[in-house]
Design an enzyme around this catalytic site. Structure first.
Site, PDB file in Angstrom:
ATOM      1  N   GLU A  42      28.663 -43.015 -45.034  1.00 44.21           N
ATOM      2  CA  GLU A  42      28.128 -42.110 -46.061  1.00 44.21           C
ATOM      3  C   GLU A  42      28.561 -42.550 -47.450  1.00 44.21           C
ATOM      4  O   GLU A  42      29.740 -42.823 -47.683  1.00 44.21           O
ATOM      5  CB  GLU A  42      28.630 -40.688 -45.803  1.00 44.21           C
ATOM      6  CG  GLU A  42      27.593 -39.630 -46.033  1.00 44.21           C
ATOM      7  CD  GLU A  42      26.431 -39.745 -45.051  1.00 44.21           C
ATOM      8  OE1 GLU A  42      25.370 -40.264 -45.467  1.00 44.21           O
ATOM      9  OE2 GLU A  42      26.574 -39.326 -43.894  1.00 44.21           O
ATOM     10  N   GLY A 144      15.886 -30.018 -47.060  1.00 45.34           N
ATOM     11  CA  GLY A 144      17.187 -29.679 -47.615  1.00 45.34           C
ATOM     12  C   GLY A 144      18.324 -29.728 -46.632  1.00 45.34           C
ATOM     13  O   GLY A 144      19.431 -29.301 -46.941  1.00 45.34           O
ATOM     14  N   SER A 149      14.202 -35.556 -45.371  1.00 40.96           N
ATOM     15  CA  SER A 149      12.815 -35.088 -45.329  1.00 40.96           C
ATOM     16  C   SER A 149      11.961 -35.740 -46.413  1.00 40.96           C
ATOM     17  O   SER A 149      10.796 -36.063 -46.176  1.00 40.96           O
ATOM     18  CB  SER A 149      12.768 -33.562 -45.468  1.00 40.96           C
ATOM     19  OG  SER A 149      13.373 -33.132 -46.677  1.00 40.96           O
ATOM     20  N   SER A 150      12.528 -35.941 -47.609  1.00 45.10           N
ATOM     21  CA  SER A 150      11.740 -36.533 -48.696  1.00 45.10           C
ATOM     22  C   SER A 150      11.421 -37.994 -48.412  1.00 45.10           C
ATOM     23  O   SER A 150      10.298 -38.460 -48.644  1.00 45.10           O
ATOM     24  CB  SER A 150      12.485 -36.401 -50.031  1.00 45.10           C
ATOM     25  OG  SER A 150      13.711 -37.112 -50.008  1.00 45.10           O
ATOM     26  N   ASP A 194      18.153 -44.446 -46.089  1.00 45.07           N
ATOM     27  CA  ASP A 194      17.246 -43.485 -45.464  1.00 45.07           C
ATOM     28  C   ASP A 194      15.886 -44.106 -45.170  1.00 45.07           C
ATOM     29  O   ASP A 194      15.329 -43.940 -44.079  1.00 45.07           O
ATOM     30  CB  ASP A 194      17.080 -42.260 -46.360  1.00 45.07           C
ATOM     31  CG  ASP A 194      18.375 -41.489 -46.542  1.00 45.07           C
ATOM     32  OD1 ASP A 194      19.332 -41.744 -45.790  1.00 45.07           O
ATOM     33  OD2 ASP A 194      18.438 -40.639 -47.448  1.00 45.07           O
TER      34      ASP A 194
END
Length: 400
Positions: A42, A144, A149-150, A194
């Protein structure tokens, strides 16, 4: 957004029929791009480090039809008409529109900014003049929740346009372009993890990605073979990568690299003294350098088929994100601590932080106990009830 009860083909067929109702003609096709869970690694991606995400069996679907002035009399050929099944306030659909010519950052906002950003990136970075098109979006990736998701929307759009326009872009090129869209058009300073996971994921595996070279390897993640599963705990605390917290962390990493005389934190030699850095920068650097090592350790455990052995490394990642990178929140900490107390082999927040989801590596037989414990703990703290669901590694984006 739709639920996950339908099969992928059923969802695609339903979306194609709905597209015909909305736009008056059949789509040219339907494309899918999955969300992702980051197993570990991360805030290492924009530091040119290592990450280990996997694409999940929840995805964005887009039905798309290229348009011309002749195909839609009275409408300019460069107009993009968008509709989404994710509509607020009980509306049937959410709608938006933009023109492909003259796009600038800020000229399309909300969810429409993601398809517009892809069109902008293709123009600015690949010299592609995208014609107008119609698009209908449906997604089962929670918004969120830190499950990307984006990026799933952006990847679905670029894969569709790549096919329809015959651009011949490969997965690393599409990852770079969608990162540019996210950074320069949407205004979120995210890395490349991502998009890469959504494009290059494989069923039954995690994507070991070198974010500098973009070299990748599918590492086996045979959860079911070991009687394991990954439980996602969506805290429902909504986060946004476009806010100042994410940018502040990235800026701190850049300050740390400059102070240590390296191009990026990926290049900090193991054992380097951080004493010359201010406390905040030192903590940020310490997380990134240690997290890169944890990724490498997890990869080695998975190569050795020791899936159960990665649990403590996942937990160590969360502690570092909580204490050194300071991107956790009370709900995420409660999810992680409760899952571990209820029998999880390891647990950590996943995604950029400031909300979103935690993941727990659990034995299949412990799922009911872990779920019950988390729900009870959140209720006792008067937190909103979290959404809990399991995910499996899935294939990356493509035409349905």
């Amino acid at each position: 957004m739709s639920t996950c009860t339908s099969t992928l083909q059923e969802r695609a067929d339903t979306l194609a029929r709905r597209f015909s109702e909305v736009f008056g003609a059949a789509p040219d096709g339907v494309w899918r791009a999955p969300g992702r869970v980051n197993l570990i690694g991360e805030h290492t991606d924009y530091n040119n480090g290592f990450v280990l995400p996997f694409a999940i069996d929840r995805s964005a679907l887009v039905a798309v039809r290229l348009r011309t002035a002749d195909s839609e009399p009275g409408t300019e050929a460069d107009v993009v008409r968008l509709a989404s099944t994710f509509a607020p306030d009980g509306a049937d659909l959410s709608r938006a529109q933009f023109r492909t010519g003259g796009l600038e950052p800020g000229s399309a906002d909300g969810w429409a900014g993601y398809p517009a950003g892809v069109v902008y990136a293709l123009a600015q970075q690949a010299g592609v003049s995208v014609p107008g098109f119609d698009l209908l979006l449906d997604s089962t990736v929670p918004v969120g929740a830190g499950l990307s998701s984006s990026h799933a929307v952006e990847v679905a759009v670029i894969v569709a346009l790549n096919d329809l326009l015959g651009l011949g872009l490969d997965a690393p090129e599409m990852a770079r372009l969608t990162q540019y869209a996210e950074n320069e058009f949407v205004g979120a300073p995210t890395g490349i993890m991502d998009q890469s996971a959504s494009l290059m994921g494989r069923e039954g595996g995690a994507l070991f990605l070198d974010c500098r070279s973009l070299e990748s390897e599918t590492v086996p993640l045979p959860l079911a073979d070991h009687g394991l599963e990954v439980l996602v705990i969506d805290t429902r605390v909504v986060h946004s990568h476009a806010d100042g917290g994410y940018s502040a962390r990235r800026n701190a990493c850049e300050r740390g690299a400059a102070a240590l005389g390296v191009q990026s934190l990926r290049d900090v030699p193991e054992g380097t003294s951080l004493d010359g850095l201010d406390e905040e920068t030192r903590k940020r650097v310490r997380h990134v350098t240690a997290e890169n090592q944890r990724v490498l350790q997890v990869v080695e455990e998975l190569r050795a088929d020791n899936v159960r052995g990665i649990g403590e490394l996942l937990t160590a990642s969360h502690v570092s994100l909580r204490d050194d990178f300071e991107v956790s929140c009370p709900e995420l900490d409660l999810a992680v601590d409760t899952a571990r107390a209820a029998g999880a082999l390891g647990s950590r927040m996943t995604g950029g932080g400031f909300g979103g989801s935690a993941i727990a590596l659990i034995r299949q037989e412990d799922e009911a106990d872990v779920r019950a414990a988390v729900l009870a703990a959140f209720a006792a703290q008067d937190f909103a009830e979290p959404a809990l669901f399991t995910v499996l590694p899935a294939d990356g984006a493509g035409r349905v």
